[in-house]
Write an enzyme that holds these catalytic residues in place. Structure first.
Site, PDB file in Angstrom:
ATOM      1  N   CYS A 139       0.829  -1.209   0.000  1.00 38.96           N
ATOM      2  CA  CYS A 139       0.000   0.000   0.000  1.00 38.96           C
ATOM      3  C   CYS A 139       0.864   1.260   0.000  1.00 38.96           C
ATOM      4  O   CYS A 139       1.407   1.616  -1.044  1.00 38.96           O
ATOM      5  CB  CYS A 139      -0.998  -0.042   1.155  1.00 38.96           C
ATOM      6  SG  CYS A 139      -2.404   1.031   0.838  1.00 38.96           S
ATOM      7  N   HIS A 176      -3.571  -4.813   0.245  1.00 39.12           N
ATOM      8  CA  HIS A 176      -2.901  -5.409   1.403  1.00 39.12           C
ATOM      9  C   HIS A 176      -2.964  -6.932   1.302  1.00 39.12           C
ATOM     10  O   HIS A 176      -3.910  -7.540   1.822  1.00 39.12           O
ATOM     11  CB  HIS A 176      -3.596  -4.971   2.703  1.00 39.12           C
ATOM     12  CG  HIS A 176      -3.382  -3.541   3.042  1.00 39.12           C
ATOM     13  ND1 HIS A 176      -2.319  -3.113   3.811  1.00 39.12           N
ATOM     14  CD2 HIS A 176      -4.083  -2.432   2.706  1.00 39.12           C
ATOM     15  CE1 HIS A 176      -2.380  -1.799   3.945  1.00 39.12           C
ATOM     16  NE2 HIS A 176      -3.438  -1.360   3.288  1.00 39.12           N
ATOM     17  N   GLU A 198      -1.418  -9.077   2.899  1.00 41.86           N
ATOM     18  CA  GLU A 198      -1.246  -9.739   4.206  1.00 41.86           C
ATOM     19  C   GLU A 198      -2.578 -10.185   4.818  1.00 41.86           C
ATOM     20  O   GLU A 198      -2.605 -11.109   5.624  1.00 41.86           O
ATOM     21  CB  GLU A 198      -0.492  -8.823   5.182  1.00 41.86           C
ATOM     22  CG  GLU A 198      -1.210  -7.546   5.633  1.00 41.86           C
ATOM     23  CD  GLU A 198      -0.971  -6.346   4.737  1.00 41.86           C
ATOM     24  OE1 GLU A 198      -0.625  -6.544   3.546  1.00 41.86           O
ATOM     25  OE2 GLU A 198      -1.128  -5.199   5.198  1.00 41.86           O
TER      26      GLU A 198
HETATM   27  N1  GLN Z   1      -1.927   6.677   3.024  1.00 41.61           N
HETATM   28  C1  GLN Z   1      -2.073   5.942   1.790  1.00 41.61           C
HETATM   29  C2  GLN Z   1      -3.448   6.132   1.199  1.00 41.61           C
HETATM   30  O1  GLN Z   1      -4.376   6.482   1.908  1.00 41.61           O
HETATM   31  C3  GLN Z   1      -1.756   4.483   1.986  1.00 41.61           C
HETATM   32  C4  GLN Z   1      -2.727   3.764   2.857  1.00 41.61           C
HETATM   33  C5  GLN Z   1      -2.211   2.467   3.388  1.00 41.61           C
HETATM   34  O2  GLN Z   1      -1.012   2.212   3.381  1.00 41.61           O
HETATM   35  N2  GLN Z   1      -3.088   1.636   3.898  1.00 41.61           N
HETATM   36  O3  GLN Z   1      -3.637   5.916   0.018  1.00 41.61           O
END
Ligand code: GLN
Length: 554
Positions: free
Chosen positions: A395, A526, A528
């Site tokens: 992410c 994600h 994970e």
């Molecule tokens: N801050 C970033 C976004 O909102 C990444 C979010 C995250 O890593 N879950 O796009």
């Protein structure tokens, strides 16, 4: 609440904390679920968090640990991740509730005249809504047994209405409900003896809420001896066989097997008037997995570079639990023993420190928000790209991969994400169109791009090879995305977008070709959240494989 004619006779096990929090209620619920699965039952699990937040999404991870995202997008407590991993299942949003969510529903119902002009009261209307949610979760899963964790510790003001709901369910259907209290037995160094008094007090507190535990899980540093078992049994009014010894363990995955040493599944089944569907506990796959943990000897050394580790003088890894477990599953699967270090991103703002990363076989930058630690992470990414150390960005870790590439390969020195500097000359990571309005209106709760979305993979890439299929589905939690105006430019300079949304307008995976770097890959989603003990995640496995390869060359 009643079992109407023809309706399945569903059973419920409530797990309640006594004495102190943080002694493993979530793992207890997961392990009870696991042994019940082992007896042949269909099991689901619920988490109740007694705080007023409507969900876990608005909380700082150092405050409350990881925010676990369910397939349907609900942002929940990390225990939901434990349940999914232990039970090898996918849970829906109905399996998670907070005080805030329950009240919100009752108030909305009242505004919509659903109570038909009645006076709506804290009791019974709040417990009734709690019961409705528990039963709905059980029905949705068509569960034989539903394990419900009531967060916090007995005696706290905020959990009383949840205990009241549990008590009401027991009164209605005494044979269908069992209560388990997870207690803690301190062993003060100067006293030299394990003390049972706090457990006795906790049981009385529970009794005063109208609940008698059927089973007490006695958490402690060491095993419980016979004398203390008998003492707890007598003073807490529980059958001696219902006092289960739960000493500290090296691996939480041993716990279902440990519980069975005290025959916990049979004891609970007896309380619930159920006959096992499997006479002998069948945890073959689970035991095979635990065997792999114990036999893994060759190390693979991975660092996670994050910012949610420190709280006061303590270092917590709770904020990244799904990432940590996903690394473990893939490492064990490959017969390797994972050694994981947590590195605080800020420290790498000093570029010369990045040299210390040489000792790692692989680096992960996990999800994150905001400005702190960003420049440190970018230095880390540049170092691992140039030195061909396997890199996996999750992410924010993918967005930063793109920024690093834009700055140092494309030469766009001011490249940034709109999250940090919307005025930057090259905003290579931009706010998603669908998110602009949310931010303008200050609508933060549950409003990110959340939950499962499909991704189409590009042939001949690391990602496509790892997954072994063209179409995948992964869970998301973000507001920003790769700015499409820069995609051609980035691709011309060698970065491959190997995963895109079906329409092709959203970049889901970025990677360098294997000829250029053994593993330099980031995902907007994600991965994970979908890694399971017996089903490790293909991208984590591919990452660990390349880390093992690097180590073998050292
Ligand atoms: N801050 C970033 C976004 O909102 C990444 C979010 C995250 O890593 N879950 O796009």
């Amino acid at each position: 609440m009643k079992n109407k004619k023809g309706q399945k006779n569903r059973k419920y096990i409530f797990v309640i904390g006594g004495v102190i929090s943080g002694v493993g209620k979530g793992i207890t619920v997961s392990s009870i679920g696991k042994i019940m699965q082992g007896k042949g039952f269909n099991v689901t699990a619920l988490k109740i968090d007694p705080y007023v937040n409507v969900d876990a999404g608005t909380m700082n991870p150092t405050e409350h640990g990881e925010v676990f995202v369910l397939r349907d997008g609900r942002e929940t407590d990390q225990d939901m991740g434990n349940y999914e991993r232990f039970l090898n299942t996918t849970l829906p949003g109905i399996n998670y509730m907070t005080t805030g969510l329950v009240y919100k529903t009752v108030i909305e119902n009242e505004r919509n005249l659903k109570y038909k002009g009645k006076c709506v009261q804290v009791v019974p209307h709040i417990p009734l809504e709690i019961i409705r949610r528990i039963e709905r979760a059980s029905e949705t899963a068509d569960a034989d047994i539903t394990v419900v964790e009531i967060g916090g510790t007995v005696g706290e003001y905020e959990s009383i209405l949840f205990l009241e709901a549990a008590r009401m369910m027991k009164i209605e259907n005494p044979k269908n409900i069992a209560f388990v209290m997870v207690s803690y037995l301190p062993n003060p160094a100067k006293v030299g003896e394990m003390k049972t008094k706090p457990t006795q007090h906790a049981t009385r507190l529970l009794n005063s809420a109208g609940i008698q535990p059927d089973v007490i899980i006695a958490r402690s540093e060491t095993s419980l001896d016979k004398k203390r078992k008998e003492k707890i049994a007598i003073f807490c009014n529980v059958d001696p066989e219902g006092i289960i010894s739960a000493p500290d363990v090296d691996s939480v995955y041993d716990i279902p097997i440990n519980f069975e040493k005290d025959r916990l599944s049979d004891i609970l089944l007896k309380k619930l008037n159920l006959k096992p569907k499997n006479k002998d506990l069948d945890l073959k796959d689970w035991k095979k997995f635990v065997g792999k943990i114990n036999s893994a000897k060759d190390e693979v050394k991975i660092a996670i570079v994050g910012k949610y580790f420190r709280t006061g003088d303590f270092v917590l890894t709770d904020a990244y639990i799904s990432v940590i477990e996903a690394i473990k599953y893939s490492a064990y699967h490959l017969g390797k023993k994972p050694v994981i270090d947590w590195l605080t991103a800020d420290e790498f703002e000093n570029k010369s420190k990045t040299k210390e990363l040489k000792k790692y076989d692989g680096i992960i930058v996990p999800g994150g928000f905001g400005e702190r630690g960003i420049e440190g992470k970018l230095n880390v990414i540049q170092y691992v790209r140039e030195n061909k150390i396997p890199y996996f960005g999750l992410c924010y870790g993918m967005q930063l991969l793109v920024i690093e590439y834009a700055r140092n390969v494309l030469g766009l020195k001011d490249a940034n994400t709109a999250e940090i500097n919307p005025e930057a000359k090259d905003v290579v990571i931009n706010i998603m169109d669908s998110q602009k309005e949310n931010l303008e209106k200050g609508n933060y709760g549950g409003s990110m791009r959340l939950g499962a979305y499909p991704t189409v993979l590009k042939k001949g890439t690391i990602a496509r090879k790892a997954y072994g299929e063209d179409n995948i589905e992964e869970r998301h939690r973000h507001r920003y995305e790769v700015n499409n105006d820069y995609v051609d430019m980035l691709e011309k300079e060698g970065l491959i977008f190997s995963g895109k949304s079906p329409k092709g307008d959203l970049m889901e995976i970025a990677e360098l070709p294997i000829e250029k770097h053994p593993f330099f890959l980031g995902t907007q989603f994600h991965p994970e959240f979908q890694a399971r003990p017996m089903n490790p995640h293909p991208l984590f496995t591919e990452f660990i494989k390349s880390a093992v390869k690097l180590r073998s060359k050292k």
